[in-house]
Write an enzyme that holds these catalytic residues in place. Structure first.
Site, short mmCIF file in Angstrom:
data_model
loop_
_atom_site.label_atom_id
_atom_site.label_comp_id
_atom_site.label_asym_id
_atom_site.label_seq_id
_atom_site.Cartn_x
_atom_site.Cartn_y
_atom_site.Cartn_z
N SER A 261 0.84 -1.20 0.00
CA SER A 261 0.00 0.00 0.00
C SER A 261 0.87 1.25 0.00
O SER A 261 2.06 1.20 0.24
CB SER A 261 -0.89 0.00 1.24
OG SER A 261 -0.09 0.28 2.37
N LYS A 262 0.19 2.36 -0.22
CA LYS A 262 0.89 3.64 -0.23
C LYS A 262 1.57 3.85 1.13
O LYS A 262 2.68 4.34 1.21
CB LYS A 262 -0.13 4.75 -0.48
CG LYS A 262 0.44 6.14 -0.34
CD LYS A 262 -0.53 7.15 -0.86
CE LYS A 262 0.02 8.56 -0.84
NZ LYS A 262 0.61 9.02 0.37
N ARG A 263 0.89 3.44 2.18
CA ARG A 263 1.43 3.64 3.52
C ARG A 263 2.75 2.90 3.74
O ARG A 263 3.63 3.40 4.43
CB ARG A 263 0.40 3.24 4.58
CG ARG A 263 0.18 4.34 5.58
CD ARG A 263 -1.05 4.14 6.43
NE ARG A 263 -2.28 4.30 5.67
CZ ARG A 263 -3.31 3.44 5.76
NH1 ARG A 263 -3.23 2.38 6.53
NH2 ARG A 263 -4.41 3.67 5.06
N ASP A 266 5.40 5.06 2.35
CA ASP A 266 5.68 6.22 3.21
C ASP A 266 6.53 5.78 4.41
O ASP A 266 7.48 6.43 4.79
CB ASP A 266 4.37 6.83 3.73
CG ASP A 266 3.60 7.50 2.60
OD1 ASP A 266 4.21 7.74 1.54
OD2 ASP A 266 2.40 7.76 2.78
#
Ligand code: GLU
Length: 504
Positions: A261-263, A266
């Site tokens: 996921s994007k998280r 990050d």
């Protein structure tokens, strides 16, 4: 193989995830392998999720990757429009066909009623499924009298069109990746095909479009596999032959636990998008992080497909040649950010020093430094093997462009003393007298002096590196001073002695 026509059909809901880029890539490789057509179709029928800028982002991402679109909103083609919102009326006609055949119906249940039913079912540990089991007790054109539902339509009451899922039927179908699959319809619901806002849902729109566009193979993410029985049934209702299907496994987090996921990006500092996303909550992109598109594409290609050989480095043409959808694995592929860097390292090593120097010159310019291209080229040659990105050349060579402002205190503490000052002062005239200030020339002159005096090499070279570089890092010392030249070398020695003596 029959005429191959494949499509990548993203919804413009934000930046395109690298999993989506991989889907596009596999479609592209497959199309090109068989001399087929690669279509880009924008699936924007869910207006609530539409994000400004996403469409351009998708097209720019594909272009950066070298994935060439044959038919699409920019390229045109005779199967258009290629943006679904541009053909709302067409989809409505197809929804009506299914209604007229008795395979779809009007449903008037309000969202509130459906929510209540869902909650009630949840309380007893069940899931509410709108299908043959409950259809007759709800408000639709199958449960109501014809006069009743027609009156509702006439009055303009909001409605949706639902697919009438057959009761208790085994649906058999094939997936190229997963093989033979059987699903019983009693676990499936009467999916909405057409919404009250006058837009088709994904299920209706993509079936109709795949048919109109004569798609031969649907290659898409695994998340659509559960909807495949519905799609197969819809093809049957329309009386159309369906394309062949290949559902690609997920891209997993680096630890293998769940979808990437994007998280995760990050958290772990790597991008999950091909390009920088500049709107709203911004996101990093591979392009801006300094990845080469061919390295990025090579890395993605091997996340889920294996060539069956040890080969890891593939150009786009080689990928097209080697690609085979049968070699796409069933299980998810763990994304490995270190491996992504490894690919870039490999591609960077293949570049000539001249090419890298030109790229690095751009970087230098952007940071306010200038140097002759030939000098940059020789610098690149010194550090190339140690770097994976052009920006890392700077991390390895910054001291070539600016004299140290400070000196590594650890090295100063351990290696700088009265003797260092004495030896460097003695070295100065040796350097001044050295006419050949090439790396080899400087080396022979300095080593001759060291040998003649019987000095210890380390007690000269370490302080020398400290005053020139500011730390104990960097390439071969003589390469450094030769590049800097006699004058700058002597300046740095003087400045270093001056500054460090004050600290002693
Ligand atoms: N619009 C769908 C998506 O965004 C496409 C799925 C498909 O390829 O059928 O994933």
């Amino acid at each position: 193989m029959e005429r191959v026509r494949v499509r990548f059909a993203p919804s413009p809901t934000g930046p395109l995830h690298i999993g989506g880029v991989r889907t596009a890539l596999y479609n592209y490789l497959f199309a090109k392998k068989y001399g087929g057509t690669f279509i880009l179709r924008i699936e924007d029928t869910d207006q609530s999720r539409y994000v400004e800028g996403a469409e351009e982002y998708i097209m720019e991402s594909l272009a950066w990757c070298g994935i060439i679109v044959d038919e699409g909103i920019r390229e045109g083609g005779k199967y258009g429009p290629y943006r679904q919102s541009d053909k709302k009326a067409i989809f409505r006609q197809y929804a009506d066909i299914l209604v007229n055949k008795g395979d779809a119906y009007y449903a008037f249940d309000t969202p509130e009623v459906l929510d209540t039913l869902r909650h009630e079912a949840e309380k007893t540990g069940k899931t509410f499924i709108y299908n043959a089991g409950v259809r007759q007790s709800l408000s639709n054109s199958l449960s109501l009298k014809e006069t009743e539902w027609k009156e509702k339509l006439d009055k303009g009451e909001p409605y949706v069109i639902r697919f009438k899922m057959p009761d208790n039927e085994d649906i058999h179908f094939e997936d190229i990746v997963r093989g033979h699959i059987v699903v019983n319809t009693s676990t499936l619901d009467d999916k909405v095909l057409f919404k009250s806002d006058g837009m088709p849902t994904y299920h209706l729109a993509h079936i109709v479009d795949d048919h109109i566009m004569e798609i031969s193979h649907v290659i898409r993410g695994e998340e659509w596999l559960p909807s495949l029985p519905l799609h197969i049934l819809m093809y049957r209702s329309f009386g159309w032959e369906h394309p062949l299907f290949a559902h690609l496994p997920l891209l997993l987090k680096p630890d293998g636990k769940g979808k990437l996921s994007k998280r995760d990006g990050d958290k772990m500092g790597f991008p999950v998008f091909p390009l920088f996303w500049p709107y709203g909550e911004t996101a990093k992109g591979y392009r801006e992080e300094g990845y080469y598109p061919d390295a990025f594409v090579n890395m993605l290609a091997l996340l889920g497909w294996n060539p069956g050989t040890e080969q890891e480095l593939f150009s786009m043409d080689e990928l097209i040649n080697a690609f085979s959808i049968d070699r796409v694995g069933k299980s998810g592929s763990r994304f490995d950010p270190e491996k992504a860097k490894w690919f870039n390292h490999q591609y960077l090593q293949k570049k000539s020093n001249t090419q890298l120097a030109m790229e690095f010159r751009e970087f230098l310019r952007a940071h306010g430094y200038h140097a002759d291209i030939v000098r940059i080229e020789s610098l690149v040659g010194l550090v190339k093997e140690r770097v994976s990105f052009v920006k890392e050349i700077w991390e390895q060579t910054d001291f070539f462009f600016k004299a140290p402002e400070s000196y590594d205190p650890e090295v100063v503490k351990k290696r700088w003393n009265e003797d260092s000052v004495k030896l460097l002062l003695e070295l100065k005239p040796i350097l001044e007298k050295t006419n050949d200030f090439s790396s080899a020339g400087a080396e022979s002159s300095i080593t001759a002096w060291i040998e003649e005096k019987g000095y210890n090499t380390g007690s000269i070279m370490t302080p020398l590196r400290l005053v020139i570089v500011g730390a104990s890092r960097g390439p071969h010392m003589f390469d450094i001073i030769s590049w800097l030249g006699k004058e700058e070398t002597i300046n740095r020695i003087e400045k270093g002695i001056d500054r460090l003596s004050k600290q002693m």
